[in-house]
Design a protein around this motif. Structure first.
Motif, PDB file in Angstrom:
ATOM      1  N   HIS A   8      28.702  35.808  34.314  1.00 49.96           N
ATOM      2  CA  HIS A   8      28.706  36.814  34.697  1.00 49.96           C
ATOM      3  C   HIS A   8      30.101  36.166  35.760  1.00 49.96           C
ATOM      4  CE1 HIS A   8      26.269  37.992  32.486  1.00 49.96           C
ATOM      5  NE2 HIS A   8      24.609  37.639  32.921  1.00 49.96           N
ATOM      6  N   ARG A   9      30.957  35.295  34.907  1.00 46.28           N
ATOM      7  CA  ARG A   9      31.469  35.064  36.633  1.00 46.28           C
ATOM      8  C   ARG A   9      32.620  36.319  37.089  1.00 46.28           C
ATOM      9  NH1 ARG A   9      32.203  31.255  31.568  1.00 46.28           N
ATOM     10  NH2 ARG A   9      33.956  31.527  31.362  1.00 46.28           N
ATOM     11  N   TYR A  10      33.278  36.220  36.162  1.00 51.56           N
ATOM     12  CA  TYR A  10      34.574  37.314  36.156  1.00 51.56           C
ATOM     13  C   TYR A  10      33.574  38.893  36.442  1.00 51.56           C
ATOM     14  CZ  TYR A  10      36.880  33.816  33.682  1.00 51.56           C
ATOM     15  OH  TYR A  10      37.597  32.930  33.584  1.00 51.56           O
ATOM     16  N   THR A  11      32.281  39.767  37.161  1.00 51.80           N
ATOM     17  CA  THR A  11      31.528  40.428  37.672  1.00 51.80           C
ATOM     18  C   THR A  11      32.185  41.333  38.515  1.00 51.80           C
ATOM     19  OG1 THR A  11      29.744  40.187  35.654  1.00 51.80           O
ATOM     20  CG2 THR A  11      30.023  41.583  37.089  1.00 51.80           C
ATOM     21  N   ASP A  12      32.383  39.534  39.972  1.00 46.87           N
ATOM     22  CA  ASP A  12      32.309  40.882  40.430  1.00 46.87           C
ATOM     23  C   ASP A  12      33.542  40.495  41.187  1.00 46.87           C
ATOM     24  OD1 ASP A  12      29.835  41.484  40.286  1.00 46.87           O
ATOM     25  OD2 ASP A  12      28.967  39.689  41.648  1.00 46.87           O
ATOM     26  N   MET A  13      34.798  39.605  40.621  1.00 46.44           N
ATOM     27  CA  MET A  13      36.294  39.975  41.254  1.00 46.44           C
ATOM     28  C   MET A  13      37.199  40.512  40.699  1.00 46.44           C
ATOM     29  SD  MET A  13      38.042  37.606  42.786  1.00 46.44           S
ATOM     30  CE  MET A  13      37.066  36.265  43.891  1.00 46.44           C
ATOM     31  N   GLU A  14      38.177  40.250  41.388  1.00 48.18           N
ATOM     32  CA  GLU A  14      39.097  41.869  41.085  1.00 48.18           C
ATOM     33  C   GLU A  14      40.296  41.025  41.498  1.00 48.18           C
ATOM     34  OE1 GLU A  14      41.818  44.787  42.838  1.00 48.18           O
ATOM     35  OE2 GLU A  14      39.569  45.362  43.394  1.00 48.18           O
ATOM     36  N   TYR A  15      41.318  41.146  39.768  1.00 49.20           N
ATOM     37  CA  TYR A  15      42.051  40.307  39.630  1.00 49.20           C
ATOM     38  C   TYR A  15      43.936  41.491  39.496  1.00 49.20           C
ATOM     39  CZ  TYR A  15      38.706  37.543  37.849  1.00 49.20           C
ATOM     40  OH  TYR A  15      38.320  36.455  37.746  1.00 49.20           O
ATOM     41  N   ARG A  16      44.532  40.854  40.367  1.00 49.37           N
ATOM     42  CA  ARG A  16      45.672  41.861  40.673  1.00 49.37           C
ATOM     43  C   ARG A  16      46.827  41.226  39.632  1.00 49.37           C
ATOM     44  NH1 ARG A  16      45.902  42.782  47.510  1.00 49.37           N
ATOM     45  NH2 ARG A  16      44.149  44.610  47.268  1.00 49.37           N
ATOM     46  N   LEU A  17      47.708  41.649  39.167  1.00 48.84           N
ATOM     47  CA  LEU A  17      48.946  41.162  39.087  1.00 48.84           C
ATOM     48  C   LEU A  17      49.692  41.110  39.759  1.00 48.84           C
ATOM     49  CD1 LEU A  17      50.170  44.930  36.305  1.00 48.84           C
ATOM     50  CD2 LEU A  17      48.956  42.027  35.873  1.00 48.84           C
ATOM     51  N   CYS A  18      50.568  39.909  39.329  1.00 49.41           N
ATOM     52  CA  CYS A  18      50.788  39.039  40.373  1.00 49.41           C
ATOM     53  C   CYS A  18      52.870  39.430  40.293  1.00 49.41           C
ATOM     54  CB  CYS A  18      51.315  37.400  39.685  1.00 49.41           C
ATOM     55  SG  CYS A  18      52.586  36.492  41.216  1.00 49.41           S
ATOM     56  N   GLY A  19      53.282  40.529  41.394  1.00 46.24           N
ATOM     57  CA  GLY A  19      54.485  40.801  40.710  1.00 46.24           C
ATOM     58  C   GLY A  19      54.521  41.569  39.678  1.00 46.24           C
ATOM     59  N   ARG A  20      55.951  41.483  39.177  1.00 47.14           N
ATOM     60  CA  ARG A  20      56.492  42.214  38.043  1.00 47.14           C
ATOM     61  C   ARG A  20      55.742  41.624  36.965  1.00 47.14           C
ATOM     62  NH1 ARG A  20      60.639  44.850  40.356  1.00 47.14           N
ATOM     63  NH2 ARG A  20      62.351  43.760  40.215  1.00 47.14           N
ATOM     64  N   SER A  21      55.254  40.586  37.004  1.00 49.60           N
ATOM     65  CA  SER A  21      54.820  39.186  35.381  1.00 49.60           C
ATOM     66  C   SER A  21      53.567  40.258  35.216  1.00 49.60           C
ATOM     67  CB  SER A  21      54.456  38.081  35.950  1.00 49.60           C
ATOM     68  OG  SER A  21      53.165  38.239  36.771  1.00 49.60           O
ATOM     69  N   GLY A  22      53.269  39.055  34.173  1.00 50.48           N
ATOM     70  CA  GLY A  22      52.085  39.747  33.215  1.00 50.48           C
ATOM     71  C   GLY A  22      50.442  39.083  34.028  1.00 50.48           C
ATOM     72  N   LEU A  23      50.727  37.698  34.457  1.00 47.78           N
ATOM     73  CA  LEU A  23      50.258  36.835  34.918  1.00 47.78           C
ATOM     74  C   LEU A  23      48.689  37.428  36.478  1.00 47.78           C
ATOM     75  CD1 LEU A  23      48.267  34.004  35.027  1.00 47.78           C
ATOM     76  CD2 LEU A  23      50.274  33.400  36.747  1.00 47.78           C
ATOM     77  N   ARG A  24      47.584  37.464  36.007  1.00 50.03           N
ATOM     78  CA  ARG A  24      46.506  38.438  37.702  1.00 50.03           C
ATOM     79  C   ARG A  24      46.451  37.183  38.064  1.00 50.03           C
ATOM     80  NH1 ARG A  24      44.923  43.472  35.660  1.00 50.03           N
ATOM     81  NH2 ARG A  24      46.044  44.339  34.267  1.00 50.03           N
TER      82      ARG A  24
END
Length: 331
Positions: A8-24
């Motif tokens: 369940h490691r991704y349940t509580d973390m938020e991920y943001r796109l890095c600039g105009r890339s596709g990487l979060r």
């Protein structure tokens, strides 16, 4: 026992796109800096890495000279990658840097193509990987032409030794020039890593605007101002604290004015139901221009403190104004 990651490691973390890339990137990233050197217990280092990954912290930030001695943090991380995390390599963002002194002589520092290529080759061997996800130039070089430094970053990507490149500690004007050169070369700058906190706000004086305009992400290092923006120094300098014996946080930074502001900020944090450290991280992430905050930790509980920030990241306008008044007050 073999390490099995929390499902369940991704349940509580938020991920943001890095600039105009596709990487979060995760809102919280873990920097290994001087807490993963040869003088640190391996069991504690392993526990911190496992705990971070188990809670959705997927980005681990290194540099060639992190230790002590230089290179030790990469070697330590590399051993634990092989022992624990190899099945999860494709779920991790591993970054490293070069730009400060790594070895003696004319080729072990700054920003020449010779140094950057050689340094990354060494880093890859220490970590035990074929590529890093992000490779940074760690600081501007006043003597090497910027075109040479940026062409080295471009070559590194074309060689498959890094997926993305970034810059760190670059002031606004030089950052803009570096970003333009990388765009011309066809290897966009993914991210900039500036020092940024409530007490160090220079990036707000133009750099963050440039990054936003150019579509470059930003990850703030030293977001707690070397530990000042915690409850550690509310009653003076403890004998076992960083300020008592580490040159990275000299006691003269803890002036009476700074400590007075920290106490007022702490009161505001408590009124929000947070620790000061948690409010400080949330304040940096109050707008999307910052992709992630880069924390350091010497024990698992400090990682938990940072993760606790996720429970309350919103500010009222009144709270933001109160923070500004405290920070601007000439105490």
């Amino acid at each position: 026992m073999p390490y099995i990651a929390n499902s369940h490691r991704y349940t509580d973390m938020e991920y943001r796109l890095c600039g105009r890339s596709g990487l979060r990137l995760p809102l919280i990233s873990l920097g290994l800096w001087h807490n993963f050197g040869e003088n640190k217990p391996q069991d504690n280092c392993r526990a911190m890495l496992r705990h971070a990954f188990d809670h959705g912290i997927t980005h681990f930030d290194l540099a060639n000279n992190y230790g002590p001695p230089p290179g030790a943090a990469e070697s330590q991380f590399g051993r634990m990658l092989q022992q624990d995390f190899l099945p999860y390599r494709d779920e991790m963002i591993i970054s490293s840097k070069a730009g400060f002194t790594m070895w003696d002589g004319p080729y072990g520092d700054w920003g020449s193509k010779k140094y950057l290529i050689a340094s990354l080759n060494q880093s890859l061997k220490r970590i035990g990987v074929d590529y890093v996800d992000i490779f940074y130039h760690h600081r501007p070089d006043p003597d090497t032409p910027l075109e040479e430094t940026m062409s080295a970053l471009d070559l590194i990507v074309r060689q498959g030794k890094a997926l993305y490149v970034g810059i760190s500690n670059y002031p606004e004007a030089i950052a803009k020039e570096a970003i333009d050169i990388l765009n011309q070369l066809g290897t966009p700058c993914l991210i900039h890593q500036p020092r940024y906190s409530m007490l160090v706000r220079e990036p707000e004086q133009g750099l963050l605007d440039v990054l936003e305009d150019e579509g470059v992400g930003s990850i703030a290092y030293s977001p707690l101002a070397g530990g000042i923006l915690t409850d550690r120094y509310l009653n003076g300098i403890p004998p076992d604290s960083r300020a008592a014996g580490n040159p990275s946080l000299p006691p003269e930074r803890l002036t009476s004015s700074v400590l007075a502001k920290v106490k007022k900020l702490n009161e505001l944090a408590l009124s929000r139901g947070q620790k000061l450290s948690q409010m400080s991280l949330a304040w940096i992430l109050r707008h999307d221009r910052i992709t992630s905050v880069l924390i350091g930790a010497s024990r698992v509980s400090q990682i938990d403190d940072a993760l606790g920030m996720m429970a309350n990241r919103q500010f009222t306008q009144e709270e933001l104004k109160a923070i500004e008044v405290i920070l601007e007050d000439d105490i």
